[in-house]
Design an enzyme around this catalytic site. Structure first.
Site, PDB file in Angstrom:
ATOM      1  CG  HIS A 173      -0.494   8.164   2.338  1.00  0.00           C
ATOM      2  ND1 HIS A 173      -1.473   7.271   2.728  1.00  0.00           N
ATOM      3  CD2 HIS A 173      -0.773   9.312   2.988  1.00  0.00           C
ATOM      4  CE1 HIS A 173      -2.289   7.854   3.580  1.00  0.00           C
ATOM      5  NE2 HIS A 173      -1.899   9.102   3.756  1.00  0.00           N
ATOM      6  CG  HIS A 222      -9.716  12.616   5.747  1.00  0.00           C
ATOM      7  ND1 HIS A 222      -9.351  13.589   4.835  1.00  0.00           N
ATOM      8  CD2 HIS A 222      -8.700  11.717   5.743  1.00  0.00           C
ATOM      9  CE1 HIS A 222      -8.179  13.292   4.313  1.00  0.00           C
ATOM     10  NE2 HIS A 222      -7.766  12.156   4.848  1.00  0.00           N
TER      11      HIS A 222
END
Length: 301
Positions: free
Chosen positions: A247, A273
């Protein structure tokens, strides 16, 4: 309705109607099981007996246990969402958690790998891959893709051969909520990926490989844990960064895109997103870096 019956129906709703991943469903149900265990200790055994005070007492107990604010906020949100669903399903008449207020989440900025550190990282990966070891070829390709596209580790391991478009240098990715998106990648990632597919993957390939791009040592699709361990090891080898895990490469890709002048909505689309507010977190990272540079360099800072 009792708690066990409600949880069974909620599990079915999340998987069949909402199409949530196994990991997400497990996380939601785990939070709810903790809530129900707490209120059962207070003598409450049915959904329609829950009151606001029970939710508040639960959050108070979580806070007293020293749990992180972000975790408490997530569990409160899970409880509110569940109770909203219970009202729609007519299991309860009203939602007692509507006025539940959780502590504000701590605003933590993502750890980012600097450009210099990335140069060192990729040089090291290229050197190891030059010897032709299949594992080194794959690790290099995975890291190049993780940073070059900003994909999540789960999206990386889910890639199939027909998701790759070498000519256009794009990946077709299946993200959260089974939402598909197309993500571009650069020349270094293209070279590393091609090297892995030509020289490395045939070494690992077995009848169990199917169309998976990245493979485990036994030939099946590589798992997330193996990827995390590999990336964690090479980042730790840098020695001068607090960034860890795959990440961190996603965070770094987003931050560097914005630092380079990329449009916020374009970065949102690349990262997958659902909310622009999530992407905006990275603008705080860039502004914070800008402020530090200003304070160090400007005579009247």
């Amino acid at each position: 309705m009792d708690f066990d019956g409600a949880l069974d129906r909620y599990r079915l709703y999340l998987t069949a109607e909402r199409n949530r991943s196994t990991h997400t469903v497990r996380a939601y149900l785990s939070d709810l099981e903790l809530l129900f265990a707490f209120v059962q200790g207070q003598g409450i055994h049915r959904l329609d007996k829950l009151e606001l005070r029970h939710f508040r007492a639960w959050l108070g107990a979580l806070d007293a246990s020293g749990l992180a604010r972000s975790t408490i906020a997530r569990r409160a949100a899970t409880a509110r969402t569940f109770m909203e669903w219970a009202v729609r399903e007519e299991m309860v008449v009203a939602n007692p958690s509507l006025r539940l207020r959780a502590p504000k989440r701590d605003k933590t900025l993502p750890q980012v790998v600097s450009g210099g550190q990335l140069d060192t990282l990729f040089a090291s990966l290229a050197e190891a891959a030059a010897e032709g070891d299949a594992g080194a070829l794959q690790l290099r390709a995975m890291v190049e893709i993780l940073y070059g596209t900003g994909v999540r580790v789960g999206e990386l391991v889910g890639l199939d051969i027909d998701d790759l478009d070498a000519e256009r240098r794009t990946l077709r990715v299946l993200g959260k909520g089974n939402k598909e998106r197309t993500v571009p990648f650069g020349v270094p990632a293209a070279h590393a990926l091609d090297d892995w597919l030509r020289r490395g993957r045939p070494t690992f390939r077995t009848p169990a490989s199917g169309a998976a791009v990245f493979l485990g040592r036994r030939g099946g699709r590589i798992d997330q844990r193996t990827v995390r361990a590999g990336v964690q090891k090479i980042l730790a080898g840098l020695g001068d960064t607090a960034a860890s895990g795959p990440h961190a490469l996603r965070h770094s890709a987003a931050t560097h895109l914005l630092d380079g002048g990329a449009d916020l909505r374009a970065v949102q689309e690349i990262l997958g997103h659902s909310s622009l507010a999530t992407t905006q977190l990275y603008t705080h990272v860039s502004v914070d870096r800008l402020r530090r540079s200003y304070e160090q360099a400007h005579p009247r800072a």
